[in-house]
Motif scaffolding. Structure first.
Motif, PDB file in Angstrom:
ATOM      1  N   VAL A 187       0.653  -1.114   0.479  1.00  0.00           N
ATOM      2  CA  VAL A 187       0.018  -0.163   0.458  1.00  0.00           C
ATOM      3  C   VAL A 187       1.152   0.924   0.190  1.00  0.00           C
ATOM      4  CG1 VAL A 187      -1.815  -1.083   1.259  1.00  0.00           C
ATOM      5  CG2 VAL A 187       0.039  -0.173   2.779  1.00  0.00           C
ATOM      6  N   ASP A 188       0.276   2.495  -0.205  1.00  0.00           N
ATOM      7  CA  ASP A 188       1.468   3.391  -0.181  1.00  0.00           C
ATOM      8  C   ASP A 188       1.744   3.910   0.376  1.00  0.00           C
ATOM      9  OD1 ASP A 188       1.456   6.315  -1.589  1.00  0.00           O
ATOM     10  OD2 ASP A 188       1.034   6.957  -0.065  1.00  0.00           O
ATOM     11  N   LEU A 189       1.419   3.369   1.939  1.00  0.00           N
ATOM     12  CA  LEU A 189       2.369   4.233   3.676  1.00  0.00           C
ATOM     13  C   LEU A 189       3.431   3.061   3.290  1.00  0.00           C
ATOM     14  CD1 LEU A 189       2.451   5.183   6.253  1.00  0.00           C
ATOM     15  CD2 LEU A 189       1.053   3.667   7.114  1.00  0.00           C
ATOM     16  N   THR A 190       3.067   1.702   2.878  1.00  0.00           N
ATOM     17  CA  THR A 190       4.106   0.558   3.894  1.00  0.00           C
ATOM     18  C   THR A 190       5.320   1.136   2.242  1.00  0.00           C
ATOM     19  OG1 THR A 190       2.726  -1.133   2.218  1.00  0.00           O
ATOM     20  CG2 THR A 190       3.131  -1.197   4.260  1.00  0.00           C
ATOM     21  N   GLU A 191       5.419   1.230   1.067  1.00  0.00           N
ATOM     22  CA  GLU A 191       6.124   1.185   0.454  1.00  0.00           C
ATOM     23  C   GLU A 191       6.856   2.633   0.234  1.00  0.00           C
ATOM     24  OE1 GLU A 191       5.068   1.672  -5.008  1.00  0.00           O
ATOM     25  OE2 GLU A 191       3.632   3.191  -3.565  1.00  0.00           O
ATOM     26  N   LYS A 192       6.148   3.936   0.501  1.00  0.00           N
ATOM     27  CA  LYS A 192       6.956   4.626   1.157  1.00  0.00           C
ATOM     28  C   LYS A 192       7.906   4.443   2.695  1.00  0.00           C
ATOM     29  CE  LYS A 192       4.515   8.090  -0.687  1.00  0.00           C
ATOM     30  NZ  LYS A 192       3.668   9.700   0.160  1.00  0.00           N
ATOM     31  N   LEU A 193       7.450   4.302   3.016  1.00  0.00           N
ATOM     32  CA  LEU A 193       8.573   3.287   4.558  1.00  0.00           C
ATOM     33  C   LEU A 193       9.778   2.338   3.451  1.00  0.00           C
ATOM     34  CD1 LEU A 193       5.566   2.534   7.297  1.00  0.00           C
ATOM     35  CD2 LEU A 193       7.749   4.171   7.273  1.00  0.00           C
ATOM     36  N   ASP A 194       9.496   1.432   3.279  1.00  0.00           N
ATOM     37  CA  ASP A 194      10.571   0.788   2.452  1.00  0.00           C
ATOM     38  C   ASP A 194      11.255   1.749   1.709  1.00  0.00           C
ATOM     39  OD1 ASP A 194      10.890  -2.017   1.893  1.00  0.00           O
ATOM     40  OD2 ASP A 194      10.434  -1.542   0.058  1.00  0.00           O
ATOM     41  N   ILE A 230      24.433  13.339   4.817  1.00  0.00           N
ATOM     42  CA  ILE A 230      23.314  13.525   4.876  1.00  0.00           C
ATOM     43  C   ILE A 230      22.055  14.670   4.700  1.00  0.00           C
ATOM     44  CG2 ILE A 230      21.868  13.444   8.105  1.00  0.00           C
ATOM     45  CD1 ILE A 230      24.858  12.544   8.959  1.00  0.00           C
ATOM     46  N   ALA A 231      22.318  15.227   4.568  1.00  0.00           N
ATOM     47  CA  ALA A 231      21.361  16.686   4.365  1.00  0.00           C
ATOM     48  C   ALA A 231      20.640  16.195   3.460  1.00  0.00           C
ATOM     49  CB  ALA A 231      21.699  18.001   4.512  1.00  0.00           C
ATOM     50  N   PHE A 232      21.963  16.148   2.022  1.00  0.00           N
ATOM     51  CA  PHE A 232      20.963  15.062   0.721  1.00  0.00           C
ATOM     52  C   PHE A 232      20.134  14.207   1.161  1.00  0.00           C
ATOM     53  CE2 PHE A 232      21.486  12.072  -2.967  1.00  0.00           C
ATOM     54  CZ  PHE A 232      21.110  13.137  -4.027  1.00  0.00           C
ATOM     55  N   VAL A 233      20.381  12.992   1.663  1.00  0.00           N
ATOM     56  CA  VAL A 233      19.383  12.028   1.875  1.00  0.00           C
ATOM     57  C   VAL A 233      18.120  12.205   2.602  1.00  0.00           C
ATOM     58  CG1 VAL A 233      19.612  10.270   3.711  1.00  0.00           C
ATOM     59  CG2 VAL A 233      21.513  10.438   2.507  1.00  0.00           C
ATOM     60  N   VAL A 234      18.364  12.819   3.852  1.00  0.00           N
ATOM     61  CA  VAL A 234      17.497  13.278   4.386  1.00  0.00           C
ATOM     62  C   VAL A 234      16.627  14.118   3.289  1.00  0.00           C
ATOM     63  CG1 VAL A 234      16.371  14.975   6.130  1.00  0.00           C
ATOM     64  CG2 VAL A 234      17.821  13.510   6.427  1.00  0.00           C
ATOM     65  N   THR A 235      16.832  14.855   2.205  1.00  0.00           N
ATOM     66  CA  THR A 235      16.485  16.347   1.862  1.00  0.00           C
ATOM     67  C   THR A 235      15.594  15.136   0.707  1.00  0.00           C
ATOM     68  OG1 THR A 235      17.480  18.261   1.519  1.00  0.00           O
ATOM     69  CG2 THR A 235      16.769  17.814   0.021  1.00  0.00           C
ATOM     70  N   HIS A 236      16.206  14.223  -0.157  1.00  0.00           N
ATOM     71  CA  HIS A 236      15.361  12.973  -0.976  1.00  0.00           C
ATOM     72  C   HIS A 236      14.294  12.482  -0.046  1.00  0.00           C
ATOM     73  CE1 HIS A 236      15.695  10.437  -4.380  1.00  0.00           C
ATOM     74  NE2 HIS A 236      15.158   9.238  -2.904  1.00  0.00           N
ATOM     75  N   VAL A 237      14.473  11.535   1.431  1.00  0.00           N
ATOM     76  CA  VAL A 237      13.763  10.763   1.638  1.00  0.00           C
ATOM     77  C   VAL A 237      12.103  11.979   1.800  1.00  0.00           C
ATOM     78  CG1 VAL A 237      13.191  10.121   3.805  1.00  0.00           C
ATOM     79  CG2 VAL A 237      15.427   9.130   2.715  1.00  0.00           C
ATOM     80  N   MET A 238      12.562  13.200   2.489  1.00  0.00           N
ATOM     81  CA  MET A 238      11.275  14.091   2.367  1.00  0.00           C
ATOM     82  C   MET A 238      10.899  14.983   0.970  1.00  0.00           C
ATOM     83  SD  MET A 238      12.851  16.969   5.187  1.00  0.00           S
ATOM     84  CE  MET A 238      11.732  17.551   4.959  1.00  0.00           C
ATOM     85  N   TYR A 239      11.565  13.971   0.044  1.00  0.00           N
ATOM     86  CA  TYR A 239      10.902  14.307  -1.229  1.00  0.00           C
ATOM     87  C   TYR A 239       9.852  13.615  -2.004  1.00  0.00           C
ATOM     88  CZ  TYR A 239      10.965  15.244  -6.668  1.00  0.00           C
ATOM     89  OH  TYR A 239      10.733  15.494  -8.021  1.00  0.00           O
ATOM     90  N   ASN A 241       8.739  11.618   0.225  1.00  0.00           N
ATOM     91  CA  ASN A 241       7.686  10.903   0.851  1.00  0.00           C
ATOM     92  C   ASN A 241       6.218  12.527   0.993  1.00  0.00           C
ATOM     93  OD1 ASN A 241       7.593   9.086   2.779  1.00  0.00           O
ATOM     94  ND2 ASN A 241       9.981   9.605   2.797  1.00  0.00           N
ATOM     95  N   PHE A 242       6.327  13.476   0.808  1.00  0.00           N
ATOM     96  CA  PHE A 242       6.138  15.022   1.102  1.00  0.00           C
ATOM     97  C   PHE A 242       5.727  15.685  -0.475  1.00  0.00           C
ATOM     98  CE2 PHE A 242       8.046  13.871   5.325  1.00  0.00           C
ATOM     99  CZ  PHE A 242       6.827  13.326   5.902  1.00  0.00           C
ATOM    100  N   TYR A 243       6.397  15.059  -1.088  1.00  0.00           N
ATOM    101  CA  TYR A 243       6.140  15.245  -2.748  1.00  0.00           C
ATOM    102  C   TYR A 243       5.747  15.380  -3.937  1.00  0.00           C
ATOM    103  CZ  TYR A 243       7.141  18.496  -6.966  1.00  0.00           C
ATOM    104  OH  TYR A 243       6.711  19.563  -8.386  1.00  0.00           O
TER     105      TYR A 243
END
Length: 342
Positions: A187-194, A230-239, A241-243
């Protein structure tokens, strides 16, 4: 030559992912008609689903929260759309089999058999075994550091990379846990968490490869190297998940970090005189061979074992070897530091 092969290999993997844009199964008119009818009347043939409950105006009935089953029971069941798609797929594949036609993908996935509500049972099992192997490796590493090797004053280990490997273990456990959950229920949630867990692990593994490969021990230098990554990875994860979860961009990021990490370890194993450097070579080449399963995809045998699940299976022994190298590295570095301290 080796570097060129590795880069070309991973770029080939990227291309194989990007070109797969649609699946033949869900474009099949008979399958689409079956799903549409099921969502209208809640039945596929003689099978009717309690999750497809409709009011007089045709809308799905959503019971109040206090009448719903607990979450752990809901997890084993599927919603109306999921059941309709699954049983329409099963019936369509039976029809294709009668006409000697091979299986095709539906919504990007091969037709798997459900077991206890799990969507891809083999991948779930192998993900769980990978998680167990990482946990075993981490515990054995912890015991080695604190109970078998000499300690400094304050009962701190001599090994300078101990804390980094502890973080690596936690991220690995987290990643394989969500891998098992995602393959159990897509599902959408488990996909993003994975996806997010995998990106975090790959990004941190790159940092760890650089710090260990270049023998960075000064804390200030470690921070200077790690901070931008770390900044790059965190930014990518936020991208993602939230964009927007852009699969092509996400794969490109993972491939770039994976290639850099792979080349770092290859260079280190080539120039180092570490007694266990052969284990690094074995894991790198074993991992590259295992990734062939991701490129040469094939339908699941008996609806259970496909190329992706077998890839998960091949990483189990590689994980054991990798943690064996980490323990060897701790012993090797500790031995050298103890000799220098005397």
């Amino acid at each position: 030559m080796l570097v060129q092969y590795v880069v070309a290999f991973l770029l080939g993997l990227l291309w194989s992912v990007l070109v797969v844009d649609a699946s033949l199964g869900d474009a099949d008119p008979r399958y689409r008609s079956c799903v549409t009818q099921c969502q209208e009347n809640g039945c596929v043939g003689q099978r009717c689903f309690p999750n497809c409950k409709f009011s007089s105006d045709g809308a799905l009935i959503d019971r109040p929260w206090y009448m719903q089953e607990p979450l752990y029971l809901q997890w084993k069941k599927w919603d109306c759309q999921g059941d309709c798609r699954y049983y329409c797929m099963v019936d369509r594949e039976k029809e294709r089999g009668l006409h000697s036609l091979g299986p095709v993908k539906y919504h990007g996935k091969w037709p798997f058999k459900r077991i206890y509500g799990m969507q891809e049972p083999a991948s779930v099992a192998f993900s769980a075994l990978n998680l167990a192997m990482h946990f075993h490796g981490w515990i054995s590493f912890f015991i080695l550091l604190h109970y078998k090797l000499p300690l400094k004053y304050g009962k701190k280990p001599y090994y300078e990379y101990a804390c980094l490997w502890h973080i690596y273990a936690l991220l690995s456990l987290n990643s394989w846990f969500w891998s098992a959950v995602f393959h159990s229920r897509d599902v959408d949630l488990t996909e993003k968490l994975d996806y997010s867990s995998a990106v975090l692990l790959i990004g941190y593994s790159l940092i760890l490869a650089i710090l260990r490969g270049f023998n960075v021990r000064d804390e200030a230098t470690r921070v200077m190297i790690s901070a931008p990554l770390i900044a790059f990875v965190v930014t990518h994860v936020m991208y993602i998940n939230f964009y927007t979860l852009d699969y092509g961009w996400n794969m490109m990021v993972c491939v770039m970090m994976g290639v850099t990490q792979l080349l770092t370890w290859l260079v280190w194993a080539s120039v180092s005189r570490h007694p266990s450097r052969w284990k690094v070579w074995l894991v790198v080449f074993g991992g590259a061979f295992a990734m062939l399963l991701e490129i040469y995809d094939f339908p699941p045998y008996q609806g259970l074992l496909d190329a992706h699940s077998l890839w998960h299976a091949t990483t189990i022994p590689l994980t054991y070897i990798w943690w064996s190298f980490i323990r060897d590295d701790a012993e090797f570095r500790t031995s050298n530091l103890v000799k220098k301290a005397k």
